[in-house]
Design an enzyme around this catalytic site. Structure first.
Site, short mmCIF file in Angstrom:
data_model
loop_
_atom_site.label_atom_id
_atom_site.label_comp_id
_atom_site.label_asym_id
_atom_site.label_seq_id
_atom_site.Cartn_x
_atom_site.Cartn_y
_atom_site.Cartn_z
N THR A 113 -0.36 1.32 6.64
CA THR A 113 0.00 0.29 5.66
C THR A 113 0.28 -1.01 6.41
O THR A 113 0.66 -0.98 7.57
CB THR A 113 1.24 0.74 4.85
OG1 THR A 113 1.64 -0.34 4.01
CG2 THR A 113 2.41 1.13 5.73
N THR A 124 0.79 -1.22 0.00
CA THR A 124 0.00 0.00 0.00
C THR A 124 0.84 1.28 0.00
O THR A 124 1.90 1.31 0.59
CB THR A 124 -0.83 -0.07 1.30
OG1 THR A 124 -1.58 -1.27 1.25
CG2 THR A 124 -1.74 1.11 1.49
N GLY A 128 -9.83 -4.42 2.64
CA GLY A 128 -8.97 -4.31 3.81
C GLY A 128 -9.16 -2.98 4.51
O GLY A 128 -10.23 -2.38 4.49
N GLY A 148 -4.13 -5.59 6.48
CA GLY A 148 -5.37 -4.86 6.64
C GLY A 148 -6.31 -5.40 7.70
O GLY A 148 -6.94 -4.64 8.45
N1 GLY Z 1 -3.12 -2.60 3.88
C1 GLY Z 1 -3.69 -2.99 2.69
C2 GLY Z 1 -4.64 -4.09 2.80
O1 GLY Z 1 -4.51 -4.94 3.69
O2 GLY Z 1 -5.53 -4.17 2.00
#
Ligand code: GLY
Length: 306
Positions: free
Chosen positions: A225, A174, A204, A228
């Site tokens: 980040t 991310t 997420g 998620g």
């Molecule tokens: N941090 C991004 C996700 O888990 O979608």
């Protein structure tokens, strides 16, 4: 707040995970390019909201990162993108989830915020809205990198694979940006392709207010980040902003990440700028890539967990 009283600040991240040595240079270069381009504009009067959108747009175009071009493939070999943006001056928020074939989901999220009565559109509805707003659809191949195609082929039938450990691999993560402008306004934005081999329809933290990002002029702004499903449970970005009530930005980031680890065994990282202009970052993944710029000083770093 006095008009033009603040020194602008900009911080961007390009994921928190185990960044392989051969991908470090591309991470640093991509982040540096984003702040090199956007920070001078912020100094010249660009708003924080425009700055975070522009910075994330640049990272979405860069195939190094898991956002826009370069995103992970889901369990059926498709790309589904999520993004959000938030304006700290009035708490306005816009988000999209599960959009395909667009290079800049964060800009669609901004249009949701500014051109609809809603905050969050998903899937087909978000796509229809994006078309109506004249976002150009690209072919899936324009988002797909050879790196991600190969990785998907390797993991698609692996019975031992789990997205609970998205940081074991060589890959990417991310992106996000947080800015303070000279008018004293804060904004935050986050964009992602999610986790590798996620179930179709999985959303997420990134587009969820308070989880993927948060911005409030009364406190600060943050972007997260990492894994998620864990970030969602502790609303990492809002938690970081709340910590600013009693801590400076660096301590707030560290305390929020401690809570992520202790409370839900989570993995991730966060960047933050407080409303008085100090910045912070923290992560409990092996590394986090970020770049920070203020007063024409730049720090571009792959921070190692210690
Ligand atoms: N941090 C991004 C996700 O888990 O979608």
């Amino acid at each position: 707040m006095d008009v033009k009283s603040m020194n602008p600040k900009l911080i961007v991240h390009g994921g928190a995970w185990n960044i392989p040595e051969n991908e470090c240079a591309a991470h640093l270069e991509g982040l540096q390019k984003a702040v090199d381009h956007v920070y001078p504009l912020l100094r010249s009067g660009l708003t924080a909201l425009d700055a975070v959108e522009k910075a994330v747009n640049m990272l979405e175009l860069d195939p190094t990162f898991d956002a826009g071009r370069g995103a992970f493939l889901n369990a059926v070999g498709e790309i589904e993108l999520d993004a959000m943006i938030m304006d700290g001056s009035n708490l306005d928020y816009g988000a999209v989830a599960g959009v395909q074939n667009y290079l800049h989901p964060v800009s669609i999220a901004r249009k949701v915020m500014e051109r609809t009565e809603h905050c969050f559109l998903i899937g087909n509805g978000a796509q229809r809205f994006a078309d109506r707003m004249e976002f150009v659809q690209v072919k899936p191949e324009e988002l797909l990198t050879e790196r991600e195609r190969e990785y998907y082929e390797r993991i698609k039938h692996d019975p031992g694979f789990t997205t609970r450990r998205p940081f074991d691999r060589s890959g990417c993560d991310t992106v996000g940006a947080v800015a303070l402008d000279q008018y004293g306004n804060l904004a935050a934005a986050t964009s992602t392709g999610g986790t590798p081999r996620k179930l179709p329809g999985r959303v997420g933290d990134s587009p969820i207010i308070g989880a993927g990002a948060y911005a409030d002029n009364l406190l600060g702004a943050a972007s997260a980040t990492g894994w998620g499903e864990s970030i969602l449970k502790v609303l990492l970005s809002k938690t970081t902003c709340d910590m600013l009530r009693t801590a400076n930005a660096m301590d707030a980031a560290e305390r929020a990440i401690e809570l992520l680890g202790e409370r839900v065994k989570g993995l991730g990282g966060v960047i933050v700028i407080s409303n008085n202009g100090d910045y912070g970052f923290a992560h409990n993944t092996p590394q986090m890539a970020f770049a920070y710029m203020a007063d024409d000083q730049i720090e571009v770093n792959i921070s190692a967990y210690s």
